[in-house]
Each structure stands twice: as C-alpha cells, then as structure tokens.
Design a protein around this motif. Sequence first.
Motif, mmCIF file in Angstrom:
data_model
loop_
_atom_site.group_PDB
_atom_site.id
_atom_site.type_symbol
_atom_site.label_atom_id
_atom_site.label_comp_id
_atom_site.label_asym_id
_atom_site.label_seq_id
_atom_site.Cartn_x
_atom_site.Cartn_y
_atom_site.Cartn_z
ATOM 1 N N TYR A 36 35.425 30.681 52.694
ATOM 2 C CA TYR A 36 35.115 31.308 51.409
ATOM 3 C C TYR A 36 36.213 32.280 50.982
ATOM 4 O O TYR A 36 36.979 32.796 51.801
ATOM 5 C CB TYR A 36 33.770 32.030 51.459
ATOM 6 N N GLU A 37 36.282 32.459 49.688
ATOM 7 C CA GLU A 37 37.158 33.446 49.081
ATOM 8 C C GLU A 37 36.335 34.275 48.102
ATOM 9 O O GLU A 37 35.298 33.820 47.613
ATOM 10 C CB GLU A 37 38.310 32.762 48.331
ATOM 11 N N ILE A 38 36.790 35.485 47.845
ATOM 12 C CA ILE A 38 36.135 36.334 46.853
ATOM 13 C C ILE A 38 37.147 36.666 45.770
ATOM 14 O O ILE A 38 38.272 37.096 46.062
ATOM 15 C CB ILE A 38 35.584 37.621 47.478
ATOM 16 N N ILE A 39 36.756 36.441 44.533
ATOM 17 C CA ILE A 39 37.612 36.759 43.397
ATOM 18 C C ILE A 39 37.003 37.936 42.659
ATOM 19 O O ILE A 39 35.942 37.811 42.027
ATOM 20 C CB ILE A 39 37.760 35.553 42.450
ATOM 21 N N VAL A 40 37.633 39.084 42.774
ATOM 22 C CA VAL A 40 37.198 40.282 42.053
ATOM 23 C C VAL A 40 37.883 40.266 40.694
ATOM 24 O O VAL A 40 39.112 40.363 40.603
ATOM 25 C CB VAL A 40 37.547 41.569 42.822
ATOM 26 N N SER A 41 37.089 40.129 39.649
ATOM 27 C CA SER A 41 37.625 40.086 38.295
ATOM 28 C C SER A 41 37.340 41.426 37.628
ATOM 29 O O SER A 41 36.222 41.700 37.206
ATOM 30 C CB SER A 41 36.977 38.944 37.511
ATOM 31 N N ASP A 42 38.353 42.266 37.587
ATOM 32 C CA ASP A 42 38.213 43.645 37.113
ATOM 33 C C ASP A 42 38.267 43.677 35.591
ATOM 34 O O ASP A 42 39.272 43.328 34.978
ATOM 35 C CB ASP A 42 39.333 44.499 37.712
#
Length: 322
Positions: A36-42
């Motif tokens: 898994y990866e996490i994409i933090v979209s600020d």
Amino acid sequence: MSVPTISVIMPTHNRRDVLLRTLDLYRNQTLASAQYEIIVSDDGSTDGSEAAVTDFATQCAFALIYSRLADNAGPSVARNRAMMLARGSILVFVGDDIFPERDFLEQHLVWHREVYPDERAGVLGRVEWSEELGSTPLMRWLETEGTQFAYGRMVHGQVLDYGCLYTCNVSVKRAFLERTGERFCEELRFCEDSEWGLRLAQWGFELRYNAQARAKHFHPVSLSSSLSRMVALGRSTEALAKVSPTNFRRMINADRYEHRPLLAKMLSILLHPLAGRFLYRPLAAFCERRLAADRIFAICHASYFYRGLASKRLWHNDKAAG
C-alpha cells in the motif's frame, strides 16, 4: 520499486497534528508495507503540514506521496489530484482524522479480491467516534441515525444507497473509475461524495457494507459545531442544485411534499429559523449530554439546514421544499 495494490487517498487542510497521528497508525497495518501507499493531498495548508509530512516520509516503510495545492480549492480537487497519482488497483478514500484499525486495509483488500471481485463493487467501512472524545447522545445520533452517518441502519454485507458513500472510509476499484471516467465534481465542497456516488451508481456501481473495516473518527463535535455545519451545508446546496438536481431534490425530500402543499406549508413553519433558534436548539442543548433525544436532534438539525437553504433562496424557490 514494486507497485502497491492499495492507494490510500487522504485529503488534508491545516490539521498537521492529527494528520501525523493518523499516518503513524498506518505503520502497524497487517498488510505488508509494500502492498500500500498513502497519498496525502494537501488542500493549501499553511500550518507546516508539508514539512511535517516530508519528514515523516523518511521514517516510514510504506510509500508516502505528498502533493500540495497552491490554494484551498476544496476536497474534490484534492481527491482528484491524488487519484491522478495513485498506482494501486484499489483506491481507499479516508479522512485525515480517521484512525484505522490494524486490519483496516486488509479488510478492504479481501472484500475486493475475494468477496466481491466484480469491477463495479465498492466497499464502505465502519466509522465510530474515537474513545478519546468520549460519547454523548448527540454524537451517538450523528453516528448511527443522524445527519452525518447512518451506520445504525446498516447490516453487514448489505448493498447501500449511493447516499451512504462516505469518503471517510470507502474503497473503489481503479479500473472502474478509469473505464467510467468519473471524478469528484470540483464545483462542490459539500455533498461531493453522494453526488459522485449517484454518478457511479448510474454506471452500475454497487456499494457493500463491511462492518469489519473499522476506523475511529477523531473529530471533536458539539451541538454548536454540528449546527454550524448544517447551515453551511444548506448554503452550499445552491451549487448542488445546479450540478445534480436529482441529488438536491433527494436531500430536501422534494418528492414527499411536491403534491402535498398543506404538508409542505406545515414543514416550512416547523422548520422556520426562529423555531430552530428559540425552541429546538435550547431543547437539543439540554439533551446534548443527558438524553437520547433523536427526534429533537433531527428537527433541530433540519431547521438549521433550512436556515442555510433559505439564505440562498432555494427553499422558497423550490415549491417542493415548501
């Protein structure tokens, strides 16, 4: 570098501390970190989130991608940006204040891979209030029967209405989104999840409830903050009425009152802003931490929603709303 199976889509705006707590919990998932990866979209944060997430990325085993919008453009834009960066075949949409259980991602994966592998199948997980916040009758109503969630009416494995597509804990197959081309409507800052859900449903999307994909919601809430949210929601529906008249009419129960003018008139009196301010709100405030007064909470929140709606003249312009 291996390609992850799951991409976690996590928009954020000026909540650095709780965001870091949330990210930290993903270190202990039962899935291998390579899956898994996490994409933090600020969404245009100004509280130091960028530096904090960049530093965190050097300390975690899973892939952490940080993307920042120059301005606060809303959650729809933030999610769409993250979806463009996602590599996983399963997209899990969460909030930056949603604390996952250890098997959270595994529960989503198993249901997509083994239980409901059809491309059109999506999964809604369970969200409860964090124990750290305590629990009040108002909070329990918001979680189970109220204006925020309706988990009290759901059964494990059930097919859910598109209005239950809560982007705090929901997953969709990327192949389905690529085939349909459906993205979040960037004109909407509220109701963007149910509006998206309606369009997905028109392509045959089927949302299933997995009560075992559990997470905790760390978001303090009071009667005052909840009613302020309802006013903002009412005001925002002007955009929803233009983008999705069907969804707007569903929200205001238009079909129920369209051919019943007397009932519609009674509703307009019952939900008048003055009644909300001087009658329902004092009653709801009395019950907030004392009594399970679901009907009082419901009519109070409805009154404040219609206050916001009336401020945009939608209430008066749509005869079905009374």
